[in-house]
Design a protein around this motif. Structure first.
Motif, PDB file in Angstrom:
ATOM      1  N   GLY A 227      31.429 -54.336  27.204  1.00 39.51           N
ATOM      2  CA  GLY A 227      30.857 -53.182  26.309  1.00 39.51           C
ATOM      3  C   GLY A 227      31.557 -52.449  25.670  1.00 39.51           C
ATOM      4  O   GLY A 227      32.334 -53.049  24.779  1.00 39.51           O
ATOM      5  N   ASP A 228      31.728 -51.126  26.079  1.00 36.98           N
ATOM      6  CA  ASP A 228      32.476 -50.332  25.422  1.00 36.98           C
ATOM      7  C   ASP A 228      33.837 -50.143  25.893  1.00 36.98           C
ATOM      8  O   ASP A 228      34.793 -49.261  25.492  1.00 36.98           O
ATOM      9  N   VAL A 229      34.147 -50.851  26.838  1.00 39.88           N
ATOM     10  CA  VAL A 229      35.422 -50.890  27.535  1.00 39.88           C
ATOM     11  C   VAL A 229      36.488 -52.014  26.899  1.00 39.88           C
ATOM     12  O   VAL A 229      36.094 -53.128  26.615  1.00 39.88           O
ATOM     13  N   TYR A 230      37.769 -51.515  26.581  1.00 41.68           N
ATOM     14  CA  TYR A 230      38.625 -52.254  26.008  1.00 41.68           C
ATOM     15  C   TYR A 230      39.984 -52.369  26.705  1.00 41.68           C
ATOM     16  O   TYR A 230      40.186 -50.984  27.464  1.00 41.68           O
ATOM     17  N   THR A 231      40.867 -53.268  26.597  1.00 40.35           N
ATOM     18  CA  THR A 231      42.028 -53.057  27.235  1.00 40.35           C
ATOM     19  C   THR A 231      42.889 -52.602  26.298  1.00 40.35           C
ATOM     20  O   THR A 231      42.777 -52.907  25.019  1.00 40.35           O
ATOM     21  N   LEU A 232      44.009 -51.815  26.663  1.00 39.56           N
ATOM     22  CA  LEU A 232      44.817 -51.134  25.607  1.00 39.56           C
ATOM     23  C   LEU A 232      46.417 -51.467  25.762  1.00 39.56           C
ATOM     24  O   LEU A 232      46.750 -51.469  27.123  1.00 39.56           O
ATOM     25  N   GLU A 233      47.118 -51.622  25.132  1.00 40.62           N
ATOM     26  CA  GLU A 233      48.368 -51.627  25.024  1.00 40.62           C
ATOM     27  C   GLU A 233      49.019 -50.411  24.073  1.00 40.62           C
ATOM     28  O   GLU A 233      48.531 -50.344  22.837  1.00 40.62           O
ATOM     29  N   TRP A 234      49.675 -49.634  24.857  1.00 42.73           N
ATOM     30  CA  TRP A 234      50.128 -48.277  24.461  1.00 42.73           C
ATOM     31  C   TRP A 234      51.526 -48.128  24.448  1.00 42.73           C
ATOM     32  O   TRP A 234      52.018 -48.365  25.185  1.00 42.73           O
ATOM     33  N   THR A 235      52.066 -47.510  23.328  1.00 44.27           N
ATOM     34  CA  THR A 235      53.355 -47.383  23.091  1.00 44.27           C
ATOM     35  C   THR A 235      53.844 -45.833  22.984  1.00 44.27           C
ATOM     36  O   THR A 235      53.229 -45.037  22.672  1.00 44.27           O
ATOM     37  N   GLU A 240      58.463 -47.321  24.933  1.00 42.74           N
ATOM     38  CA  GLU A 240      57.986 -48.299  26.382  1.00 42.74           C
ATOM     39  C   GLU A 240      56.449 -48.841  25.882  1.00 42.74           C
ATOM     40  O   GLU A 240      55.725 -47.763  25.534  1.00 42.74           O
ATOM     41  N   THR A 241      56.048 -49.836  26.337  1.00 44.19           N
ATOM     42  CA  THR A 241      54.851 -50.374  26.244  1.00 44.19           C
ATOM     43  C   THR A 241      54.309 -50.223  27.512  1.00 44.19           C
ATOM     44  O   THR A 241      54.519 -50.894  28.565  1.00 44.19           O
ATOM     45  N   VAL A 242      52.928 -49.689  27.672  1.00 42.34           N
ATOM     46  CA  VAL A 242      52.355 -49.441  29.026  1.00 42.34           C
ATOM     47  C   VAL A 242      51.038 -49.968  28.870  1.00 42.34           C
ATOM     48  O   VAL A 242      50.308 -50.196  27.678  1.00 42.34           O
ATOM     49  N   ARG A 243      50.270 -50.660  29.618  1.00 43.68           N
ATOM     50  CA  ARG A 243      48.986 -51.186  29.592  1.00 43.68           C
ATOM     51  C   ARG A 243      47.757 -50.447  30.290  1.00 43.68           C
ATOM     52  O   ARG A 243      48.169 -49.796  31.546  1.00 43.68           O
ATOM     53  N   GLY A 244      46.792 -50.165  29.486  1.00 40.54           N
ATOM     54  CA  GLY A 244      45.835 -49.275  30.287  1.00 40.54           C
ATOM     55  C   GLY A 244      44.242 -49.818  29.874  1.00 40.54           C
ATOM     56  O   GLY A 244      44.105 -50.884  29.411  1.00 40.54           O
ATOM     57  N   LEU A 245      43.518 -48.845  29.854  1.00 38.59           N
ATOM     58  CA  LEU A 245      41.867 -49.128  29.700  1.00 38.59           C
ATOM     59  C   LEU A 245      41.555 -47.966  28.595  1.00 38.59           C
ATOM     60  O   LEU A 245      42.002 -46.842  28.480  1.00 38.59           O
ATOM     61  N   ALA A 246      40.729 -48.307  27.665  1.00 41.12           N
ATOM     62  CA  ALA A 246      40.152 -47.426  26.794  1.00 41.12           C
ATOM     63  C   ALA A 246      38.382 -47.535  26.989  1.00 41.12           C
ATOM     64  O   ALA A 246      38.070 -48.463  26.928  1.00 41.12           O
ATOM     65  N   ASN A 247      37.598 -46.595  26.664  1.00 39.74           N
ATOM     66  CA  ASN A 247      36.342 -46.470  26.497  1.00 39.74           C
ATOM     67  C   ASN A 247      35.850 -46.032  25.153  1.00 39.74           C
ATOM     68  O   ASN A 247      36.280 -44.837  24.939  1.00 39.74           O
ATOM     69  N   LEU A 248      35.079 -46.586  24.445  1.00 38.46           N
ATOM     70  CA  LEU A 248      35.113 -46.167  23.027  1.00 38.46           C
ATOM     71  C   LEU A 248      33.275 -46.029  22.770  1.00 38.46           C
ATOM     72  O   LEU A 248      32.680 -47.269  22.862  1.00 38.46           O
ATOM     73  N   THR A 249      33.256 -45.047  22.300  1.00 36.68           N
ATOM     74  CA  THR A 249      31.508 -44.576  21.904  1.00 36.68           C
ATOM     75  C   THR A 249      31.569 -44.258  20.477  1.00 36.68           C
ATOM     76  O   THR A 249      32.696 -44.208  19.840  1.00 36.68           O
ATOM     77  N   GLU A 252      33.370 -40.540  20.877  1.00 38.59           N
ATOM     78  CA  GLU A 252      34.458 -40.359  21.771  1.00 38.59           C
ATOM     79  C   GLU A 252      35.508 -41.568  22.173  1.00 38.59           C
ATOM     80  O   GLU A 252      34.743 -42.660  22.354  1.00 38.59           O
ATOM     81  N   LEU A 253      36.729 -41.392  22.098  1.00 41.21           N
ATOM     82  CA  LEU A 253      37.686 -42.406  22.663  1.00 41.21           C
ATOM     83  C   LEU A 253      38.279 -41.866  23.899  1.00 41.21           C
ATOM     84  O   LEU A 253      39.162 -40.802  23.891  1.00 41.21           O
ATOM     85  N   LYS A 254      38.027 -42.461  25.062  1.00 46.29           N
ATOM     86  CA  LYS A 254      38.901 -42.061  26.234  1.00 46.29           C
ATOM     87  C   LYS A 254      39.737 -42.845  26.651  1.00 46.29           C
ATOM     88  O   LYS A 254      39.449 -44.405  26.847  1.00 46.29           O
ATOM     89  N   ILE A 255      41.166 -42.636  26.722  1.00 49.03           N
ATOM     90  CA  ILE A 255      42.057 -43.512  27.060  1.00 49.03           C
ATOM     91  C   ILE A 255      42.417 -43.008  28.545  1.00 49.03           C
ATOM     92  O   ILE A 255      42.857 -41.991  29.021  1.00 49.03           O
ATOM     93  N   SER A 256      42.797 -44.374  29.341  1.00 53.12           N
ATOM     94  CA  SER A 256      43.382 -44.079  30.727  1.00 53.12           C
ATOM     95  C   SER A 256      44.417 -44.847  30.710  1.00 53.12           C
ATOM     96  O   SER A 256      44.526 -45.916  30.602  1.00 53.12           O
ATOM     97  N   LEU A 257      45.802 -44.165  31.123  1.00 49.52           N
ATOM     98  CA  LEU A 257      47.055 -44.846  31.201  1.00 49.52           C
ATOM     99  C   LEU A 257      47.736 -44.488  32.635  1.00 49.52           C
ATOM    100  O   LEU A 257      47.469 -43.598  33.230  1.00 49.52           O
ATOM    101  N   PRO A 258      48.454 -45.330  32.981  1.00 52.24           N
ATOM    102  CA  PRO A 258      49.170 -45.093  34.401  1.00 52.24           C
ATOM    103  C   PRO A 258      50.347 -44.339  34.016  1.00 52.24           C
ATOM    104  O   PRO A 258      51.098 -44.165  33.057  1.00 52.24           O
TER     105      PRO A 258
END
Length: 271
Positions: A227-235, A240-249, A252-258
């Motif tokens: 659904g609204d969940v995406y995998t994310l590559e963030w610079t 540096e490139t880190v991988r996280g998750l994003a929820n998009l409605t 709202e855009l909510k980004i979760s990063l380690p």
């Protein structure tokens, strides 16, 4: 004869020039959470509108903008300045890239918050008589009027001098960039742009303030199938490139990063 011919050529020449036009109007937020919760706290929004109206400066309360006018307007930002005995604040006018184009401080003498902040806003705006010039305004072509019959040459000279050419000034691509799908919080102004295969790219408008380049692509969202969940590559700002998750409605855009042993959550609202 040569002078008359040259004069005629100059009169009919079209000159490409950037119009020095001010911003069209000002957007006034209806909420200022740094001061108080709720709508129009302490009458701040109303006080700002009163001052702008008194100076015949076009304004509107916060509303949705079309892409065409996004960079033609300014938005008010208020910064609370702590002072034990007076109501003090700074008024800022920000452009579509979150850059401050005008700012001024004001102080209210009254101890009552509503009256004191109204006095501070009035003092801050006292020298603003018109909006600043908009460097993002589209170029306009100014065409010189055609010569009158009295200025026309009856007989051409044997060798007419070539008409001078005018080269269009190169434009700055960043200055003309207009976000199409903006999400923001107090730190990030991000344009969410559709890419191929259902992916979306995150373009950072205020990159220089955060250690990036302006208009840098700092993230790519890829569909996860949930659904609204995406995998994310963030610079990161360090490259540096880190991988996280994003929820998009829609709003709202909510980004979760380690971040070490924990998670950093970045929440952005639709503009």
């Amino acid at each position: 004869m040569r002078k008359l011919i040259l004069l005629t050529g100059l009169l009919v020449l079209s000159v490409l020039a950037y119009s020095q036009t001010p911003y069209k109007y000002v957007i006034i937020p209806t909420q200022f959470p740094d001061f108080a919760n709720g709508l129009n706290p302490y009458g701040l929004s109303s006080s700002i509108q009163n001052e702008l109206n008194a100076k015949s400066i076009e304004n509107t309360f916060q509303a949705e903008l079309s892409n065409d006018e996004f960079c033609d307007v300014l938005t008010v930002n208020l910064i609370k300045i702590n002072n034990m005995f007076k109501n003090k604040l700074k008024v800022e006018l920000k452009d579509c890239r979150n850059r401050v184009v005008w700012s001024q401080e004001g102080t209210g003498r009254s101890k009552d918050f509503q009256k004191g902040y109204a006095e501070a806003i009035a003092e801050a705006f006292k020298d603003l008589n018109q909006l600043p010039v908009n460097p993002n305004a589209s170029p306009q072509v100014a065409v010189a009027p055609a010569p009158t019959p009295a200025q026309q040459v009856e007989q051409a000279a044997p060798e007419a001098a070539p008409a001078p050419t005018v080269q269009a000034q190169a434009t700055n691509p960043q200055a003309l960039y207009k976000p199409a799908n903006l999400f923001y919080n107090y730190s990030y102004f991000i344009d969410l742009v559709d890419a191929d295969a259902g992916r979306k790219q995150l373009i950072l408008l205020n990159g220089e303030l955060l250690g990036y380049q302006n208009l840098q692509t700092i993230g790519t969202l890829s569909p996860s199938g949930l659904g609204d969940v995406y995998t994310l590559e963030w610079t990161t700002a360090a490259g540096e490139t880190v991988r996280g998750l994003a929820n998009l409605t829609a709003n709202e855009l909510k980004i979760s990063l380690p971040k070490g042993d924990q998670q950093e959550v970045i929440t952005l609202q639709k503009y």
